[in-house]
Design a protein around this motif. Structure first.
Motif, PDB file in Angstrom:
ATOM      1  N   PHE A  51      40.067  10.997  10.459  1.00  8.72           N
ATOM      2  CA  PHE A  51      39.109  10.166   9.637  1.00  8.72           C
ATOM      3  C   PHE A  51      39.085  10.756   8.454  1.00  8.72           C
ATOM      4  O   PHE A  51      39.193   9.883   7.153  1.00  8.72           O
ATOM      5  CB  PHE A  51      38.161   9.221  10.694  1.00  8.72           C
ATOM      6  N   LEU A  52      38.233  11.713   8.378  1.00  7.53           N
ATOM      7  CA  LEU A  52      37.645  12.230   7.222  1.00  7.53           C
ATOM      8  C   LEU A  52      38.563  12.693   6.355  1.00  7.53           C
ATOM      9  O   LEU A  52      38.744  12.364   4.961  1.00  7.53           O
ATOM     10  CB  LEU A  52      36.765  13.768   7.510  1.00  7.53           C
ATOM     11  N   ILE A  53      40.014  13.144   6.660  1.00  7.50           N
ATOM     12  CA  ILE A  53      41.197  13.453   5.755  1.00  7.50           C
ATOM     13  C   ILE A  53      41.537  12.205   5.250  1.00  7.50           C
ATOM     14  O   ILE A  53      41.762  12.088   4.010  1.00  7.50           O
ATOM     15  CB  ILE A  53      42.206  14.138   6.488  1.00  7.50           C
ATOM     16  N   GLY A  54      41.748  11.308   5.777  1.00  9.73           N
ATOM     17  CA  GLY A  54      42.399   9.902   5.418  1.00  9.73           C
ATOM     18  C   GLY A  54      41.542   9.180   4.523  1.00  9.73           C
ATOM     19  O   GLY A  54      41.990   8.601   3.357  1.00  9.73           O
ATOM     20  N   TRP A  55      40.159   8.972   4.909  1.00  7.44           N
ATOM     21  CA  TRP A  55      39.129   8.393   3.885  1.00  7.44           C
ATOM     22  C   TRP A  55      39.079   9.225   2.773  1.00  7.44           C
ATOM     23  O   TRP A  55      38.997   8.632   1.702  1.00  7.44           O
ATOM     24  CB  TRP A  55      38.066   8.410   4.985  1.00  7.44           C
ATOM     25  N   GLU A  60      44.422   5.549   4.215  1.00  7.55           N
ATOM     26  CA  GLU A  60      43.947   5.005   5.378  1.00  7.55           C
ATOM     27  C   GLU A  60      44.912   4.882   6.392  1.00  7.55           C
ATOM     28  O   GLU A  60      44.503   4.853   7.484  1.00  7.55           O
ATOM     29  CB  GLU A  60      43.413   3.403   4.877  1.00  7.55           C
ATOM     30  N   ASP A  61      46.241   5.042   6.020  1.00  6.49           N
ATOM     31  CA  ASP A  61      47.120   5.418   7.007  1.00  6.49           C
ATOM     32  C   ASP A  61      46.908   6.426   8.009  1.00  6.49           C
ATOM     33  O   ASP A  61      47.539   6.526   9.015  1.00  6.49           O
ATOM     34  CB  ASP A  61      48.515   4.989   6.536  1.00  6.49           C
ATOM     35  N   LEU A  62      46.345   7.400   7.473  1.00  8.31           N
ATOM     36  CA  LEU A  62      46.071   8.550   8.294  1.00  8.31           C
ATOM     37  C   LEU A  62      44.977   8.488   9.365  1.00  8.31           C
ATOM     38  O   LEU A  62      44.629   9.368  10.061  1.00  8.31           O
ATOM     39  CB  LEU A  62      45.566   9.912   7.284  1.00  8.31           C
ATOM     40  N   ILE A  63      43.963   7.407   9.003  1.00  4.36           N
ATOM     41  CA  ILE A  63      42.961   7.108   9.853  1.00  4.36           C
ATOM     42  C   ILE A  63      43.404   6.491  11.174  1.00  4.36           C
ATOM     43  O   ILE A  63      43.950   5.526  11.227  1.00  4.36           O
ATOM     44  CB  ILE A  63      41.891   6.259   9.145  1.00  4.36           C
ATOM     45  N   PRO A  64      42.834   7.056  12.377  1.00  8.21           N
ATOM     46  CA  PRO A  64      43.487   6.541  13.575  1.00  8.21           C
ATOM     47  C   PRO A  64      43.181   5.146  13.643  1.00  8.21           C
ATOM     48  O   PRO A  64      42.015   4.740  13.432  1.00  8.21           O
ATOM     49  CB  PRO A  64      42.552   7.389  14.656  1.00  8.21           C
ATOM     50  N   GLU A  66      41.990   2.980  16.062  1.00 14.79           N
ATOM     51  CA  GLU A  66      40.717   2.497  16.693  1.00 14.79           C
ATOM     52  C   GLU A  66      39.646   3.241  16.381  1.00 14.79           C
ATOM     53  O   GLU A  66      38.467   3.035  16.910  1.00 14.79           O
ATOM     54  CB  GLU A  66      41.131   2.739  18.096  1.00 14.79           C
ATOM     55  N   PHE A  67      39.625   3.926  15.245  1.00 12.73           N
ATOM     56  CA  PHE A  67      38.471   4.689  14.821  1.00 12.73           C
ATOM     57  C   PHE A  67      37.582   3.747  14.326  1.00 12.73           C
ATOM     58  O   PHE A  67      37.640   2.950  13.342  1.00 12.73           O
ATOM     59  CB  PHE A  67      38.770   5.685  13.792  1.00 12.73           C
ATOM     60  N   PRO A  68      36.242   3.686  14.805  1.00 16.24           N
ATOM     61  CA  PRO A  68      35.166   2.774  14.366  1.00 16.24           C
ATOM     62  C   PRO A  68      34.277   3.417  13.211  1.00 16.24           C
ATOM     63  O   PRO A  68      33.797   4.173  13.357  1.00 16.24           O
ATOM     64  CB  PRO A  68      34.251   2.937  15.741  1.00 16.24           C
ATOM     65  N   TRP A  69      34.380   2.493  12.486  1.00 14.22           N
ATOM     66  CA  TRP A  69      33.830   2.944  10.930  1.00 14.22           C
ATOM     67  C   TRP A  69      33.620   1.773  10.084  1.00 14.22           C
ATOM     68  O   TRP A  69      34.480   0.518  10.287  1.00 14.22           O
ATOM     69  CB  TRP A  69      34.177   3.956  10.314  1.00 14.22           C
ATOM     70  N   VAL A  70      32.548   1.683   9.205  1.00 14.44           N
ATOM     71  CA  VAL A  70      32.254   0.551   8.379  1.00 14.44           C
ATOM     72  C   VAL A  70      32.025   1.256   6.810  1.00 14.44           C
ATOM     73  O   VAL A  70      31.451   2.291   6.689  1.00 14.44           O
ATOM     74  CB  VAL A  70      31.022  -0.177   8.794  1.00 14.44           C
ATOM     75  N   ASP A  71      32.860   0.386   5.850  1.00 17.99           N
ATOM     76  CA  ASP A  71      32.489   0.982   4.470  1.00 17.99           C
ATOM     77  C   ASP A  71      31.017   0.525   4.259  1.00 17.99           C
ATOM     78  O   ASP A  71      30.673  -0.551   4.244  1.00 17.99           O
ATOM     79  CB  ASP A  71      33.635   0.181   3.704  1.00 17.99           C
ATOM     80  N   GLY A  72      30.428   1.485   3.906  1.00 14.77           N
ATOM     81  CA  GLY A  72      28.875   1.543   3.639  1.00 14.77           C
ATOM     82  C   GLY A  72      28.737   0.563   2.436  1.00 14.77           C
ATOM     83  O   GLY A  72      27.682   0.238   2.247  1.00 14.77           O
ATOM     84  N   CYS A  73      29.483   0.942   1.428  1.00 12.13           N
ATOM     85  CA  CYS A  73      29.172   0.240   0.093  1.00 12.13           C
ATOM     86  C   CYS A  73      29.492  -1.200   0.114  1.00 12.13           C
ATOM     87  O   CYS A  73      28.809  -2.087  -0.241  1.00 12.13           O
ATOM     88  CB  CYS A  73      30.158   1.106  -0.866  1.00 12.13           C
ATOM     89  N   THR A  74      30.463  -1.336   0.920  1.00  7.75           N
ATOM     90  CA  THR A  74      30.976  -2.953   1.014  1.00  7.75           C
ATOM     91  C   THR A  74      29.636  -3.663   1.976  1.00  7.75           C
ATOM     92  O   THR A  74      29.340  -4.832   1.399  1.00  7.75           O
ATOM     93  CB  THR A  74      32.224  -3.224   1.919  1.00  7.75           C
ATOM     94  N   LEU A  75      29.268  -2.883   2.980  1.00  7.06           N
ATOM     95  CA  LEU A  75      28.254  -3.376   3.696  1.00  7.06           C
ATOM     96  C   LEU A  75      27.075  -3.767   2.993  1.00  7.06           C
ATOM     97  O   LEU A  75      26.193  -4.754   3.105  1.00  7.06           O
ATOM     98  CB  LEU A  75      28.024  -2.558   4.843  1.00  7.06           C
TER      99      LEU A  75
END
Length: 91
Positions: A51-55, A60-64, A66-75
């Motif tokens: 996740f960290l590497i992709g983000w 984002e194609d490198l992010i697993p 089913e990895f649960p995360w939320v974009d804090g800036c969008t939120l």
């Protein structure tokens, strides 16, 4: 869990020191369940690394999947809109 993390994060966004962080100013805030993915050794730690590497690299194609995360800036923008709508309804 992620919902509790989001709740705690919502309180943090009200703090001046938080708004002054470079990551916040640059729109690079991710909300994740640290207890589930970062704090304990095991297979989820590899998912967290992917996740960290992709983000961080904007791939984002490198992010697993089913990895649960939320974009804090969008939120954060969504929360501002909610507060504004709520204030207008009260008036």
């Amino acid at each position: 869990d992620l919902k509790m993390t989001q709740k705690d994060w919502g309180r943090m966004t009200q703090e001046k020191w938080y708004r002054n962080l470079r990551a916040v100013r640059n729109g690079k805030v991710a909300i994740v369940d640290g207890n589930q993915h970062f704090n304990r050794p095991g297979p989820r730690l590899l998912d967290a690394l992917e996740f960290l590497i992709g983000w961080i690299h904007g791939q984002e194609d490198l992010i697993p999947d089913e990895f649960p995360w939320v974009d804090g800036c969008t939120l954060s923008k969504q929360e501002k809109v909610k507060r504004s709508v709520s204030k207008n309804r009260k008036q």
